[in-house]
Structures are given as structure tokens and as C-alpha cells.
Design a protein around this motif. Sequence first.
Motif, PDB file in Angstrom:
ATOM      1  N   PRO A  63      30.394  41.039 -54.712  1.00 17.87           N
ATOM      2  CA  PRO A  63      31.574  40.220 -54.294  1.00 17.87           C
ATOM      3  C   PRO A  63      30.429  39.510 -52.381  1.00 17.87           C
ATOM      4  N   ALA A  64      30.579  37.775 -52.817  1.00 13.41           N
ATOM      5  CA  ALA A  64      29.858  37.448 -52.193  1.00 13.41           C
ATOM      6  C   ALA A  64      30.267  37.513 -50.488  1.00 13.41           C
ATOM      7  N   GLY A  65      31.077  38.574 -50.464  1.00 14.06           N
ATOM      8  CA  GLY A  65      31.157  38.705 -49.008  1.00 14.06           C
ATOM      9  C   GLY A  65      30.313  39.392 -48.730  1.00 14.06           C
ATOM     10  N   PHE A  66      30.270  40.421 -49.700  1.00 20.17           N
ATOM     11  CA  PHE A  66      29.211  41.716 -49.106  1.00 20.17           C
ATOM     12  C   PHE A  66      27.396  41.385 -49.140  1.00 20.17           C
ATOM     13  N   LEU A  67      27.565  40.579 -50.064  1.00 22.67           N
ATOM     14  CA  LEU A  67      25.859  39.154 -49.633  1.00 22.67           C
ATOM     15  C   LEU A  67      25.461  39.316 -48.161  1.00 22.67           C
ATOM     16  N   CYS A  68      26.857  38.205 -48.399  1.00 22.95           N
ATOM     17  CA  CYS A  68      26.773  37.703 -46.842  1.00 22.95           C
ATOM     18  C   CYS A  68      27.583  38.060 -45.672  1.00 22.95           C
ATOM     19  N   TYR A  69      27.430  39.612 -45.506  1.00 26.71           N
ATOM     20  CA  TYR A  69      27.541  40.204 -44.675  1.00 26.71           C
ATOM     21  C   TYR A  69      26.432  40.436 -43.939  1.00 26.71           C
ATOM     22  N   PRO A  70      25.637  40.284 -43.914  1.00 29.41           N
ATOM     23  CA  PRO A  70      24.376  40.763 -42.933  1.00 29.41           C
ATOM     24  C   PRO A  70      24.737  39.209 -41.337  1.00 29.41           C
ATOM     25  N   ALA A  71      25.005  37.911 -42.367  1.00 28.83           N
ATOM     26  CA  ALA A  71      24.972  36.922 -41.010  1.00 28.83           C
ATOM     27  C   ALA A  71      26.769  36.976 -40.260  1.00 28.83           C
ATOM     28  N   ALA A  72      27.611  37.844 -41.762  1.00 28.27           N
ATOM     29  CA  ALA A  72      28.564  38.207 -40.318  1.00 28.27           C
ATOM     30  C   ALA A  72      28.484  39.022 -39.451  1.00 28.27           C
ATOM     31  N   ARG A 123      17.353  39.693 -50.271  1.00 27.19           N
ATOM     32  CA  ARG A 123      16.030  40.606 -49.922  1.00 27.19           C
ATOM     33  C   ARG A 123      16.024  41.605 -49.221  1.00 27.19           C
ATOM     34  N   ASN A 124      16.840  41.608 -48.356  1.00 23.01           N
ATOM     35  CA  ASN A 124      17.457  42.478 -47.514  1.00 23.01           C
ATOM     36  C   ASN A 124      17.752  43.790 -48.035  1.00 23.01           C
ATOM     37  N   PRO A 125      16.778  45.122 -47.849  1.00 19.95           N
ATOM     38  CA  PRO A 125      16.129  45.809 -48.071  1.00 19.95           C
ATOM     39  C   PRO A 125      17.400  46.951 -47.809  1.00 19.95           C
ATOM     40  N   THR A 126      17.995  46.922 -46.504  1.00 20.96           N
ATOM     41  CA  THR A 126      19.189  47.643 -46.763  1.00 20.96           C
ATOM     42  C   THR A 126      20.631  46.998 -47.609  1.00 20.96           C
ATOM     43  N   ILE A 127      20.214  46.249 -47.783  1.00 23.22           N
ATOM     44  CA  ILE A 127      22.142  45.437 -48.845  1.00 23.22           C
ATOM     45  C   ILE A 127      21.508  46.380 -50.323  1.00 23.22           C
ATOM     46  N   LYS A 128      20.031  45.635 -50.168  1.00 27.09           N
ATOM     47  CA  LYS A 128      19.372  45.786 -52.118  1.00 27.09           C
ATOM     48  C   LYS A 128      20.350  47.652 -51.803  1.00 27.09           C
ATOM     49  N   ASP A 129      19.955  48.133 -51.254  1.00 27.48           N
ATOM     50  CA  ASP A 129      19.903  49.593 -51.771  1.00 27.48           C
ATOM     51  C   ASP A 129      21.958  49.760 -51.391  1.00 27.48           C
ATOM     52  N   GLU A 130      22.419  49.170 -50.851  1.00 18.14           N
ATOM     53  CA  GLU A 130      23.661  48.944 -51.172  1.00 18.14           C
ATOM     54  C   GLU A 130      24.431  48.686 -51.860  1.00 18.14           C
ATOM     55  N   ILE A 131      24.277  47.583 -52.759  1.00 17.81           N
ATOM     56  CA  ILE A 131      24.266  47.213 -53.823  1.00 17.81           C
ATOM     57  C   ILE A 131      23.813  47.852 -55.559  1.00 17.81           C
ATOM     58  N   SER A 175      19.265  31.981 -45.981  1.00 14.07           N
ATOM     59  CA  SER A 175      19.017  31.746 -47.574  1.00 14.07           C
ATOM     60  C   SER A 175      19.697  32.505 -48.358  1.00 14.07           C
ATOM     61  N   VAL A 176      20.216  32.197 -49.548  1.00  8.35           N
ATOM     62  CA  VAL A 176      20.780  33.218 -50.822  1.00  8.35           C
ATOM     63  C   VAL A 176      19.731  34.257 -50.829  1.00  8.35           C
ATOM     64  N   ALA A 177      17.918  33.431 -51.215  1.00  2.00           N
ATOM     65  CA  ALA A 177      17.455  34.450 -51.198  1.00  2.00           C
ATOM     66  C   ALA A 177      16.957  35.443 -50.372  1.00  2.00           C
ATOM     67  N   ARG A 178      17.287  34.818 -49.370  1.00  2.40           N
ATOM     68  CA  ARG A 178      16.091  35.847 -47.672  1.00  2.40           C
ATOM     69  C   ARG A 178      17.829  37.350 -47.815  1.00  2.40           C
ATOM     70  N   LEU A 179      18.834  36.684 -47.940  1.00  2.00           N
ATOM     71  CA  LEU A 179      20.465  37.658 -47.812  1.00  2.00           C
ATOM     72  C   LEU A 179      19.803  38.724 -49.363  1.00  2.00           C
TER      73      LEU A 179
END
Length: 348
Positions: free
Chosen positions: A140-149, A122-130, A116-120
Motif C-alpha cells: 500500500p502506498a500509505g505503508f511505504l510512505c509512513y516514515p514521512a507521516a 531502502r529504509n531497513p524497518t520498512i523492508k523488514d515490515e514489508i 525519494s521513493v528509493a529512499r523510502l
Amino acid sequence: MDQTTLTRPETEATLAAKPVILTGDRTTGPLHIGHYAGSLKNRLALQDTHEQYLLLADTQALTDNAHDIGKVRRNVLEVACDYLAVGIDPVRTTICLQSHLPALAELSMLYLNFVSVARLERNPTIKDEIRARGFGRDIPAGFLCYPAAQAADITAFKATVVPVGEDQAPLIEQCNEIVRRVNAAAGREVLPEAQALIPEAGRLPGIDGRAKMSKSGGNAIPLSASEDEISRAVRAMFTDPEHLRVEDPGKVEGNVVFAYLDAFDSEKDDVAALKAHYARGGLGDAVLKRRLEDILQALLAPIRARRAEVASDPAQVHRIIAEGTQVAREVTEATKREVMDALGLFRL
Ligand code: ATP
Ligand code: MG
């Protein structure tokens, strides 16, 4: 390096017997000593016992560098040269290019339906990097979704071991959540879960002491640094701003020089004694910095020499990447087919 180094002596049977490793680096700049302590050392140690794939993550690099695609392109060869310079052997380790592995993009699209978008968010690494990148609401949508990639990267190779820096642990956790959901939807274990292999050294801070050392942060000592650049970086290194006189007690915590001694000085007892002396007072920054500089110069001199040799033949580096990517293409296409079939998609 001659052409013969590219032949892979392993048979299918010996390859199948080894656990699979997938790691990689974004092609955003030359690798630095944080990478050496954080992941390259592990990758070097594991190339005999594991089937190892190293991904030159150029499409992941685009998720926050779409304004500078030239940088992402140029650094493909730079990062590959760094791999070879530290001793990654393309015979034992497959070096491959993310943008040329279409199955990774296809699996990413499938996996985005299992998170889910909410789970993405909440990812602490993503939060820090943002936060570090100052995206604000313009992520960028690609950035938020990179954990799935990244989950696609790991699972496409059926990797079970992922040697990464400490900052990446939440991404592996998120990958495993996706794996569990895909397996549940498939009704069988089509994908294995992966384990992060995190070195004791943890995350190396940048020379300014403000954040982790990073290619994009302007606070790194690259593996290709000249003798002079190493000297200057060590001299500029953050210590304890309140440690004004040698006889004053100094702070060890947050002191970058000690963080680097912890990571690179093999004389652990000496380092412990130096920390105690520094905290007590009577030990100046200059002595510590001299010791660290000697260690870093000794570590990087052979890497620099080997890198110059490797970089003098870019066509050969190019060939190594092309051949590795071909091998990786077969592996990733097979996994993609298997996942599509297991999920029950229409077959043509
Ligand atoms: P960028 O600034 O473009 O994000 P980076 O320097 O953070 O680059 P990555 O390509 O994002 O490097 O990371 C590649 C791998 O290196 C990851 O496994 C990461 O955990 C590890 N790594 C990166 N920086 C450090 C560091 N300072 N200390 C330890 N490991 C690190
Ligand atoms: Mg990074």
C-alpha cells in the motif's frame, strides 16, 4: 479517576522550558510486555521532566489494516486504557488521536516532496515490515510512505526526544533527513532534529522466538493478560529445542525465556549465574520458566487491576483523548503554519 485530574497545572512558561517528547502506538491491538520494556517504561520515567505527547496512531495503523478499520477503531480505547493502566498520567502527558489532527496529514503531504521513493524503499524497518507482512509488490502506498507521516508526527510537536523500540531507529534517522531538507529549503532551522531514546533491553522477541513480539503477530503477552494466560504463554515459550534432558548443555542465545529474564528480572547477577548453569547443563527449563512466571505475574497483576478500573468508565477515557487531542491540535496547527510560511507558500 475524577474530572479534576484533567486540569493541567503547568503554565505556558514551564511547558516551554521542558524538552518535548512525541511517541505513540498504532491502534492495532492491546499493548504487550514488549511495549512495556521497549517504550512505556521510558515514557513513565520521563513524564515529569518532559512535555510529553502520546499519539494514538490510528491513521498509521490503516496503512496495513485498511481491510479491518473496525479493529483500528476499537483499539483506540484499548491502547488508551493500557496507557492509563501502566501509570501514564493525562495531566502530565497529552494523549491524542492522530486521525483528528489534520495538520499531521498536511505536513505529511509536504514532506513527501522531500524524500525519494528509493529512499523510502531502502529504509531497513520498512523492508523488514514489508517482508513480515508478505506484501510482495502490492505494498500500500500509505505503508511505504509512513516514515514521512511519522516525520510529520514528530516535527509537528517539535519533539526532540522519541522514546521508541530499537526497530524504530531507522525511522528517526529518516525523519531527521527530512528535517534537514525542509530546513535547507526554508533557509533557516524551522524544525529541530529528534533523537531516538532506545532502551537497553532492545527488541523483545515473541513467545515463539521467531520474530519480535508484536500486536499483529499472535506471539504477544498483552498487558491485560489474565493470570492463566500468562501461565500458558510462559509454558509455551520457545527455549532450546535441543535441550532435551536437564543434564544436557542448553543454548542461551535465542532462548526466549532468557530474553525475558534480561528484560524483566532485576536480579542481574542471578540471571548471569542461571545462564552459565544452563549453558553448562544441569538446569531445566521448568525452573527458569517458574522464575519468569513469578516475575511476570507480579509485574502484570497491578496493571491488570488498574486497567479494569480504567476500562469501567469508557466515557472518561474518551474525554481524556478528546481533551488531549484539542491541546495537540493547537500545537500542530501552529507548527504547520510556521513550516508553510518558512517554505514560502502563498499566504491567504
Ligand atoms: P503492530 O504489530 O501493529 O506493528 P507492534 O506490536 O509492532 O504493533 P507498534 O505500535 O508498531 O507495536 O510499536 C509501538 C512502539 O513499541 C514502537 O516504539 C516500537 O518500537 C515498540 N515496540 C513494539 N514491539 C516491541 C518489542 N517487541 N520490543 C520492544 N519494543 C517494541
Ligand atoms: Mg509495529
